[in-house]
Each structure stands twice: as C-alpha cells, then as structure tokens.
Design an enzyme around this catalytic site. Structure first.
Site, PDB file in Angstrom:
ATOM      1  N   ASP A  53      -0.711  -2.385  -3.637  1.00 13.47           N
ATOM      2  CA  ASP A  53      -1.106  -2.786  -4.986  1.00 13.47           C
ATOM      3  C   ASP A  53      -2.608  -3.015  -5.087  1.00 13.47           C
ATOM      4  O   ASP A  53      -3.294  -3.310  -4.096  1.00 13.47           O
ATOM      5  CB  ASP A  53      -0.342  -4.025  -5.437  1.00 13.47           C
TER       6      ASP A  53
ATOM      7  N   GLU B 282       0.447  -7.920  -2.909  1.00 12.76           N
ATOM      8  CA  GLU B 282      -0.486  -8.744  -2.141  1.00 12.76           C
ATOM      9  C   GLU B 282      -1.511  -9.416  -3.040  1.00 12.76           C
ATOM     10  O   GLU B 282      -1.991 -10.513  -2.742  1.00 12.76           O
ATOM     11  CB  GLU B 282      -1.191  -7.874  -1.093  1.00 12.76           C
TER      12      GLU B 282
END
Length: 377
Positions: free
Chosen positions: A78, A130
C-alpha cells in the site's frame, strides 16, 4: 532459460526494472491493494514461486530449495493516496510508491528469485495497510504464519544503509463535551480543554522531546476539531525503547479536568544490535559492492515494530530508495541503486543460509557508527 533470468540464474536488469514499473502503474493506496496483489501473485509464479493471496489480502510467495533455514522478506504494497504519472527520466523512475515501498518489495522479489544457491525456504510477503494505524497485514502474518529463522523488512534505507530499529507509536484521542454557554463566560470551553490537553502532553514529555532524536519521545497534534460545546484532539507520540506508555497515559488523564482520553493504538519501539545476523548479512552484501555500510535508526514506525513484538529472531530493515522522498509529490528511485539493492539482498540471503550465526563471526570487521534518521512512515 526463462527470458527473465540470466545464464547465472539472476533476474535480468530489464525484467527487474519492468517489474517495478508495472507495480508503480497499479494504484494501491491503503485498502485498495487487491489489483497489485493479483499482479504480484502471477509475477511470482512466473519467477518460480508458489504464490497465493491470504484472507486479509497479503500476497505470499514461497520458494523451497532445501531443508535449510527459512528467510522471510516482507514489504508493503500500500501507498499513501495521490497517484501521479509514472515516468522514467535521467535514470530515475518516478511514481507513487517508488521508494515507499514498492521499490524495496520489487527488489526482494527479484533477489529471492535469483538466490539459486540458497539451501532453504524463502518467503516473500507483500502486506496490506502498513500506511494505516493498525498494520492489519503484518498483524495477520505474525498471527498465522510460522515464525521464520530470519526476517528482512522492506523499507527505503538507501542501498548502502541498514536500519537497526524504529521508534514505537502511541495514538491517543481526547474527546470532551461542555454545556452550552456564552463565549464570554469564564468557564473552560470544549475547544480550550482540547488545546489544554495538548499543552499537558507537551509538558509531560519534557523539554527534550523531539522527533529528530531516537532516544527521546516526540509528539504531534494530528487533528483538532471543536467548538464551545464539543471538541476532539488526535495525538500521536513516537516513543523510544523502554518508554513507559502506561505512566504517560495515566499522567495525562490526571491532568484533564473533563473529557475522555482513549488509546487508539500502541506499538513498542524496536531495535536490534549491529551483530544481529540479518544486519551482518546485509552489511556483507553492501561491502561486496565496495561501499561502506551505514547503520541507522529511524524515528518513525514500520512493520518491523509489529513483528518484533512477537518474533524474537534475527531481523533488520533494508531497501533501496531515499526515505526523504516518502510520500513526496516527486517520489522516485534511482534505477542503478534499485539494482544494487537487489544484489545486496541476494548476497544477504546467501549469507543467511548459515544460520545461526555467532555474534563474533566477523569480529575483524571495522566498527560501524549508528545514526538516527527521520522518516515519515
């Protein structure tokens, strides 16, 4: 021979650069990682991995090459929001996630595929979320995956640096409600109490508090919304190893005359020693490319914190890319450094074939200073 590999078994530079560009072309902001996960699962299968996507959306690729140790390479898919056009210019590849952290993840995939002499099991993981407070992807890995023998986290350290640790993080939310009253009434208003909460936190942390120093806490007022009757303040504190979270929260609550203080998230700081086998394996890879390694600590938080809470194993963080470009509108990676990062990781994987490594295994190496770096994750 598959076109993606050289005659020696390493992934070709052309393939490595193409893999990263394809990853950058696929938007994958937090909670929107599935398209990239699907792409990486197929790419890893083409490189010889056994790959799948788990229940939370993490992509996991495994290469079995014998009965030796298990080495896990874990990066995140991400990015923060804000996609911009992918382009190549003057040896640099621009795109959201080029350094944070698609570049390190792509380097891990290529290095694992090219580590043909490793006699054990290599697991490459691309985790979700994350960049969010909960790190759901890494939390799922530590809860469901067998503990590896060594772990390398993929974050931008610079190709010739190794990260030994990160500050932890404490996220707080203060909410307060007050009766409606005239602005000139001398009683405290909700907005004033929220500001007072921030002031109390700063006072409790003391004059040495700083985001720029690893061994000191640092606070951020992330959000402040309010008026005369209701207010909310979101506070984030980056905390060093050994910091007493319970004492801080209790002390802050004691100073608040009204309202509710909630702990949203708490993750401990982490730090390994320079003799950690994962650190020394990466240092060996950097030295083989004739560079002097730097050992650094960072003042933000990563998935290394999440996994270190439960996995007491050799670990370090490494990845090509300049971390000062994290989340920047001109985020880019120097392709030559990306390729060096692949070589460093390939060597490190080979070094970790000899686990467990004694702490004095390379006593003759010159000592390396540890530096503190800011980062934005």
């Amino acid at each position: 021979m598959n076109w993606a590999f050289t005659s020696s078994g390493n992934v070709t530079e052309t393939y490595a650069a193409g893999l990263l560009r394809e990853m950058l072309e696929i938007p994958s902001s937090s909670y929107q990682e599935r398209e990239l996960a699907d792409y990486l699962a197929e790419a890893m299968k083409d490189l010889g991995f056994r790959a799948h996507i788990d229940g939370v959306g993490n992509v996991i690729g495994v290469i079995e090459r014998g009965d030796g140790p298990t080495v896990m390479l874990l990066g995140h898919m991400d990015t923060v929001s804000g996609q911009f056009p992918v382009r190549s210019e003057d040896g640099r590849l621009y795109g959201r996630g080029a350094v944070d952290a698609k570049g390190p993840l792509a380097a891990m995939i290529c290095a694992a595929a090219g580590a043909v002499d490793f006699p054990g099991r290599i697991v490459v993981v691309g985790v979700v979320e994350e960049e969010t407070p909960r790190s759901r992807g890494a939390m799922a890995i530590r809860a469901t995956h067998a503990r590896p023998d060594a772990l390398i986290i993929g974050e931008p350290s610079g190709w010739s640096s190794v990260v030994l640790g990160y500050k932890g993080k404490l996220d707080l939310r203060y909410t307060v409600k007050c009766p409606a009253t005239h602005p000139s009434n001398p009683v405290p208003k909700a907005s004033e109490l929220a500001v007072a909460c921030w002031d109390a936190l700063v006072d409790l942390l003391g004059p040495g508090a700083s985001h720029g120093v690893f061994d000191q806490p640092g606070a951020t007022l992330c959000r402040l919304n309010g008026g005369l009757t209701t207010a909310t303040a979101d506070l984030s504190i980056r905390i060093p190893p050994g910091f007493d979270v319970d004492e801080l929260v209790s002390g802050l609550r004691d100073r608040l005359p009204a309202g509710h203080l909630e702990v949203l998230n708490s993750v401990a700081a982490c730090r390994v020693g320079r003799a950690d086998p994962a650190v020394r394996a990466l240092v060996s890879g950097i030295r083989q490319l004739h560079a002097r390694p730097r050992l650094v600590v960072k003042t933000a938080t990563s998935d290394m914190n999440t996994l270190a809470e439960v996995w007491d194993i050799p670990m370090a963080t490494y990845g090509p890319g300049d971390s000062s470009l994290d989340h920047a509108d001109d985020e880019h990676i120097v392709l030559s450094e990306y390729l060096r990062g692949i070589d460093v990781l390939t060597t490190a994987i080979s070094e970790l074939a000899h686990l467990p490594v004694r702490s004095d295994d390379r006593a003759g190496d010159a000592p390396l200073p540890v530096r503190s770096l800011r980062c934005t994750t």
